[in-house]
Design an enzyme around this catalytic site. Sequence first.
Site, PDB file in Angstrom:
ATOM      1  N   HIS A   1      42.492  38.164  42.001  1.00  0.00           N
ATOM      2  CA  HIS A   1      41.072  38.656  42.461  1.00  0.00           C
ATOM      3  C   HIS A   1      40.778  38.263  43.918  1.00  0.00           C
ATOM      4  O   HIS A   1      40.469  39.061  44.508  1.00  0.00           O
ATOM      5  CB  HIS A   1      40.102  38.141  41.404  1.00  0.00           C
ATOM      6  CG  HIS A   1      38.499  38.567  41.577  1.00  0.00           C
ATOM      7  ND1 HIS A   1      37.972  39.541  40.896  1.00  0.00           N
ATOM      8  CD2 HIS A   1      37.724  38.241  42.412  1.00  0.00           C
ATOM      9  CE1 HIS A   1      36.902  39.807  41.303  1.00  0.00           C
ATOM     10  NE2 HIS A   1      36.490  38.812  42.491  1.00  0.00           N
ATOM     11  N   GLU A   2      40.852  36.639  43.905  1.00  0.00           N
ATOM     12  CA  GLU A   2      40.728  36.410  45.338  1.00  0.00           C
ATOM     13  C   GLU A   2      41.662  37.022  46.320  1.00  0.00           C
ATOM     14  O   GLU A   2      41.263  37.146  47.433  1.00  0.00           O
ATOM     15  CB  GLU A   2      40.622  34.906  45.264  1.00  0.00           C
ATOM     16  CG  GLU A   2      39.635  34.266  44.284  1.00  0.00           C
ATOM     17  CD  GLU A   2      38.027  34.456  44.832  1.00  0.00           C
ATOM     18  OE1 GLU A   2      37.911  35.005  45.807  1.00  0.00           O
ATOM     19  OE2 GLU A   2      37.529  34.556  43.891  1.00  0.00           O
TER      20      GLU A   2
END
Length: 521
Positions: A340-341
């Site tokens: 996600h990051e």
Amino acid sequence: MKRWYCGLALLAAGMAVSGGALSLTANGSAALREALGHGLVTVAVIGLILCAMLRPKAMRADAVAIGSDAAAEGCAPKCTFADVAANAEALHSLEQLRDYLVQPEKYSRYGARMPRGVLLYGPPGTGKTLLAKALAGEAGVPFYALSGSDFLEKYVGVGAMRVRELFKKARKSGKCVIFIDEIDAMGKRRSDNSSDERDQTLNALLSEMSGFHSGEGVIVLAATNRLEMLDPALLRPGRFDRQIEVGLPGKRERLSILELHSRNKPLGDDVCLERLAAETVYFSGASLENLLNEAAILAATRDEAAISMQDIRTALVRTIVGADRESTATRAERRTIALHEAGHAVATKILMPKHRLTRVSILPAGRGAAGYNLAIPPERVMLSKRDLENQICVLLAGRAAELLILGEDALTAGASNDLERAAETAAAMVTELGMAGEPAVSLKALGRACGNAGDSAQRCRELLAELYQRTQRLLGEHVEALGRLAEALLERETLSDEEIAAILGDLSSESQKSTKTDGFH
Ligand code: ADP
Ligand code: ZN
């Protein structure tokens, strides 16, 4: 279920505290207007430190407390214009008032009428209170300070009585500076449903202000960060007839504020305040002061001889995202967070190459974030349609990466805040800015005037769907880079700007041919 979300939203929230945001702040359109309009124009103002200004010889007086429970701020009588960096325009205006307080005859000889009230407006932490105190300190007159909310009482008439009491006491002392912080609390635009108590308080203030002569040497300063909310009666001649914007500092102004606040601090040789000023875009004076103070505490805790750049960097991350904590996530969760990051990071690198991605982490930071991206935006006066689209894509890239690699069943709640902010930005583009579909229509204004905002929700969905597809395509094209970054995050947890750059290489120039980036045109 533990509710976590990713730090991209956090970053904006943190930055919002200091008055601006990497992308748009959570409170949507007002912030958007700020970002698009005049709100950031102050960046261009050149800051200066007025340290050589002479103080009048008049005796310095302490602040005087008003009322029994509504405590007035104690003012440091030592406070002068030399304690204020930046804010050149406000300082210039206040210098004149100081001169008037010190020698009013000079002005009355010319038949000049000084403003009774001066309104300082701008984001919190930009030095409005400091300026007011400095004026009293410079002129050597008492300083009476109260907050607008101190006048709000449950019982009708009590607030008005407080106002009269304040002015009575102040006038008894002769020349003085009265400062009313957050004047919007008592001076909100009157409307059909406003309360009797507030109306009476406001009326009392208006009549007190009209009641004294300009020769009396009483100057009322007030501060607000919501000028548009004030009752127009407050802004008429004879009331707050001078209005001074106290905006967020630009780069040079930040440097002068940092220099001012580091004077009493031992800085290590490696500390470069210029670099720090460049990295603290949208920080207010108060956040800069707080940053240096946090760094000083870190150095003192470790008994260091001086404050190092590393202390300042740690403090910078702490002030924006909170302190890193131990991760309690499972292996699978860590993988999701890393992806996600990494999604946000890859999209930032490609779509917003002017942003400096200084840190990506899968360690939980304060305020409930499972991981975060820390990107420093370039100094901007206005945001374009392309900028806003790119911001939405960056926000959606966390979710897009999860979906691309892990599939639909593995989606997590971590993207909730990203999605919310993307929707708010899209809504502003559709309903207020004429940036989706009809370029000349403000659906919001139309809705107010005609009672029908049309099909805005549907348009927002279309816009978001289109930008989401764009983001997915983008990540699909750079899936290897995404994987590399996620792996590195899993292994090292936190990556610095140099590490990110080494892992991703030059994605931006490689994709600039096909992608619309935020490069200035
Ligand atoms: P505001 O009233 O606008 O919310 P304050 O005057 O309370 O802001 O600012 C809080 C603190 O931040 C000040 O006491 C000072 O230490 C620091 N600060 C803010 N702006 C400046 C500035 N322009 N120069 C120096 N210090 C500043
Ligand atoms: Zn996210």
